[in-house]
Design a protein around this motif. Structure first.
Motif, short mmCIF file in Angstrom:
data_model
loop_
_atom_site.label_atom_id
_atom_site.label_comp_id
_atom_site.label_asym_id
_atom_site.label_seq_id
_atom_site.Cartn_x
_atom_site.Cartn_y
_atom_site.Cartn_z
N HIS A 4 67.78 54.97 36.09
CA HIS A 4 68.79 54.99 37.15
C HIS A 4 68.69 53.73 38.00
O HIS A 4 69.71 53.10 38.33
N THR A 167 75.63 57.68 39.50
CA THR A 167 75.33 59.11 39.65
C THR A 167 76.52 59.96 39.22
O THR A 167 76.36 60.97 38.53
N GLU A 168 77.71 59.53 39.61
CA GLU A 168 78.92 60.25 39.22
C GLU A 168 79.07 60.30 37.70
O GLU A 168 79.39 61.34 37.12
N TYR A 171 76.55 62.86 36.08
CA TYR A 171 76.97 64.25 36.16
C TYR A 171 78.21 64.52 35.32
O TYR A 171 78.38 65.60 34.74
N THR A 174 77.01 64.93 31.81
CA THR A 174 76.26 66.18 31.68
C THR A 174 77.19 67.38 31.62
O THR A 174 76.96 68.33 30.86
N GLU A 175 78.26 67.33 32.42
CA GLU A 175 79.16 68.48 32.54
C GLU A 175 80.41 68.34 31.67
O GLU A 175 81.31 69.18 31.74
N HIS A 302 78.77 64.33 47.60
CA HIS A 302 77.88 64.02 46.49
C HIS A 302 78.72 63.79 45.25
O HIS A 302 79.74 64.44 45.05
N ARG A 304 78.47 64.82 42.46
CA ARG A 304 78.59 65.99 41.59
C ARG A 304 79.64 66.97 42.08
O ARG A 304 80.07 67.85 41.36
N GLU A 305 80.04 66.82 43.36
CA GLU A 305 81.00 67.77 43.91
C GLU A 305 82.29 67.74 43.12
O GLU A 305 82.82 66.68 42.82
#
Length: 749
Positions: A4, A167-168, A171, A174-175, A302, A304-305
């Motif tokens: 990261h 970071t975005e 996630y 991942t999702e 965040h 991830r939101e």
């Protein structure tokens, strides 16, 4: 862990390399999450609930590493420390009592808990960090400190944008989500945009009206300067001279000539941003223009939101994403959004800053820059122009006196503007585009004013307060004047747009149309009345009101009267009273008060009267903004967070009430019940349905049961919604003064 850090470092370096700060931004990226190399943070990854400060470590280590390098690099390393320490909570102050300061955090740090493997895994290089900018200040220590503070904020922008996006993306992968942040690069689409612009303007060239011929000549002259060296420019064109499209034409050609990345068009008022964005979309197409209001600001979120659960269209989500980083090739925004971002500390507001570099920035109605913040605002513009490869166009009909050749020696708000005018002979233009006659009617009470308004079928009255406008409208209503229209910020923006459409229709068809308005109607609102009355104010405001009279030049000048009057029952507030006095002094010096010479003299008078201390006065602190950045033998002492708190372009003291009279507003309020929809996204949808009221009025409205906070358990006290829609008069807007009366009436019933 290091993947990261390295990924963020690489993206931050790419952002920074465009403006010559790539080494500094890479170092910031490598060290920003260094505190995750601790047992405490690793335990948190395994499910521990203990809160871990993972940002102080990188800030402390970069300062330690810089002790062995040259002084310039130590200074930049300290800037990086501010950025790392604030990459979640926002840029801190170095010292102080109000907030958690950088000094406190560094003093309390111990490297004992850090796993030393970080040294081999990320191998940071602390060398050659100071960019080789062409215009570093050598003699003025205050300006030099301001430049370094500005550099720190640019490093911060690159860091937080890179961190957020990495970071975005993590996630999203991942999702299994897709994120579309792709916008075309300006250089790749410029040929098509210029062709579209030429086609649009070609239609106007076929008009044989005198005004359109003159507008065409202005456009051609302005575009002929597009190859000039990037930097500061002025564009002084009288109202109605087509400066909006002329400045856009220059920006397109200039960006092509110099390989610039973006065009940013900043407007002083939210009331006209929709109008300007619509013009640009009509000319250039829908898919290249981003519209970003000042009050549209997502709360810190965040990566991830989830986004708005009801936003199924990818292009809608893409626009929301673009508001975070201004990645679009053409951005239409407000002065508030632009300048408060340039002095911000929050990560959400600072993310876009690195994308202001290498841009053409057009400031429409440049004379509206707030006087109390003129010096820091001008210094920021100069820094963008001199060290970040921006071209700044100060675009206005009433050019503020900022040319250092005409200012007193070394005035802090002066700019090097000599020889940088884009318009063809502003004095001659003012004569050729002269369309009104200015008259001074002395004292006029409301009865006399309404009587005068009744003598013309179409007229505009502009006063200095909502209270006066409402009283005047009610009196005119009692006199049964035809075509009466009230226009103030008592009405929400979407309603005002509807009213303006009706006004334009009446003016076109020749129907009776008598408008009583506040100053919101003056700058940029495209209206054309045969006669205008303006309550006493500064000469710049008088000139703006004059721009609503005989705008298209279809009537004789002698018949197009702008009448300036004194309102005995409603004297101007102290600030406007001072400007009115400055204008009165111009009357003895200039025969033509709307000439460029008179307006320049007026601004010079104002700046002399208020002095340097009156041109840099923050909200809650008497210390000037520019003095909050200091350098000395102990390094830097920058007050980033305090500056952000004090740099407020609009200090209205008002609070918002949402008026949901149509289905779109009601649908947005319904989303407040959906926990997964961010509050910022809903606030954006409700932006044009807000009326600003005094805090005491809101408290009274709530106490009387007329306003309630919607979904307060989920959203806290954020969304104050008008429950008693009877308080919103379709003719005049929200009449909060009737709150207690209507509450008692409800009890009687």
């Amino acid at each position: 862990m290091n993947s990261h850090l390295i990924a963020v470092a690489e993206v931050a370096q790419q952002f920074g390399a465009r403006i010559g700060i790539g080494r500094a931004t890479r170092l910031a990226g490598l060290l920003h999450d260094l505190g995750k190399y601790t047992p405490q943070f690793q335990a948190r990854l395994s499910g521990a609930q203990e809160r871990v400060d993972h940002s102080t470590a990188g800030a402390a280590i970069v300062v330690q590493l810089a002790r062995a390098v040259k002084a310039d690099d130590r200074i930049v390393a300290e800037l990086i420390a501010y950025c790392i320490a604030g990459h979640h909570a926002g840029l801190p102050d170095k010292q102080g009592e109000t907030f958690s300061t950088l000094s406190e955090r560094l003093d309390g740090f111990s490297a004992a808990g850090l796993d030393p493997i970080w040294k081999s895994e990320i191998a940071p290089e602390v060398a050659d960090l100071l960019p080789s900018f062409p215009n570093w200040e050598k003699t003025d220590r205050t300006r030099a400190a301001f430049q370094l503070g500005f550099l720190g904020r640019m490093i911060f922008s690159c860091l937080v944008d890179a961190d957020f996006k990495d970071t975005e993306q993590f996630y999203a992968c991942t999702e299994g989500r897709q994120i579309d942040r792709t916008w075309p690069e300006l250089q790749s689409i410029l040929p098509g945009l210029i062709k579209a612009f030429d086609t649009h303007m070609g239609e106007k060239r076929r008009s044989d009206s005198l005004v359109n011929v003159l507008r065409t000549n202005i456009l051609d002259h302005v575009r002929s300067h597009s190859s000039e060296k990037p930097g500061l420019f002025t564009l002084t064109v009288p109202t109605g001279g087509g400066k909006t499209l002329a400045s856009l034409g220059f920006a397109l050609d200039h960006a092509k000539a110099h390989g610039l990345d973006r065009i940013i068009y900043a407007i002083p008022f939210t009331s006209i941003i929709d109008q300007t964005a619509a013009i640009f979309r009509e000319v250039l197409g829908d898919d290249v223009v981003l519209e970003h209001h000042s009050a549209i600001e997502d709360e810190e979120r965040h990566p991830r939101e989830p986004r708005d659960a009801d936003s199924t269209k990818a292009d809608k989500d893409k626009l929301k994403l673009a508001m975070e980083d201004w990645a679009a090739p053409i951005v239409v925004t407000t002065n508030v959004q632009l300048f408060e971002s340039l002095f911000a500390a929050r990560t959400s507001r600072c993310r876009k800053l690195h994308n202001t570099a290498n841009s053409v920035i057009i400031l429409d109605e440049a004379q509206t820059l707030p006087r109390q913040l003129l010096i820091p605002a001008v210094w920021a513009l100069r820094e963008l122009a001199e060290n970040y490869n921006c071209s700044i166009v100060l675009c206005t009909a009433t050019q503020p006196a900022l040319d250092q050749q005409k200012f007193p020696a070394r005035h802090p708000a002066a700019l090097p503007l000599e020889g940088r005018e884009l318009a063809p002979d502003p004095d001659h233009l003012a004569e050729r585009l002269e369309r009104v006659r200015l008259e001074h009617h002395g004292v006029m009470d409301d009865v006399a004013l309404v009587a005068e308004l009744g003598k013309t079928d179409q007229g505009l009255v502009v006063v200095n307060s909502r209270k006066h406008a409402l009283a005047l409208y009610r009196l005119a209503k009692e006199e049964r004047l035809d075509g009466l229209v009230h226009l103030t910020t008592r009405q929400y923006a979407a309603h005002r747009r509807e009213i303006l459409a009706v006004v334009r229709q009446k003016l076109t068809t020749g129907e009776p149309c008598r408008v009583i308005a506040t100053s919101l109607v003056e700058a940029g609102v495209d209206l054309d009345f045969p006669k205008v009355w303006r309550a006493e104010a500064g000469l710049d405001q008088i000139a703006q009101a004059a721009g609503r009279c005989n705008r298209e030049g279809r009537r004789p000048v002698a018949d197009s009267i702008v009448a300036v009057f004194k309102a005995p029952e409603n004297p101007p507030p102290p600030e406007i009273a001072g400007l009115s006095a400055d204008m009165s002094r111009m009357m003895a010096r200039h025969e033509k008060l709307l000439s460029p010479a008179a307006i320049e003299d007026f601004f010079g008078e104002v700046y002399w009267r208020v002095g340097a201390e009156g041109l840099d006065r923050g909200r809650n602190d008497r210390l000037p903004i520019v003095d909050k950045f200091r350098i000395g033998s102990g390094g830097t002492n920058f007050s980033y967070r305090s500056v952000a708190e004090n740099f407020r372009m609009i200090e209205s003291g008002m609070v918002p009430v949402i008026v949901a009279r149509d289905e779109q507003a009601k649908a947005a309020i319904a989303k407040l019940r959906i926990e997964t929809v961010p509050s910022g996204a809903i606030a954006r949808d409700l932006q044009t349905y807000v009326v600003q009221v005094p805090p005491k009025a809101l408290a009274r409205l709530i106490a009387c049961g007329h306003v309630k906070f919607a979904e307060e358990r989920l959203r806290t006290a954020q969304f104050a919604v008008l429950i008693s829609l009877s308080l919103y008069d379709p003719e005049v807007g929200l009449v909060w003064e009737d709150a207690e009366y209507l509450s008692q009436e409800a009890i009687v019933i």
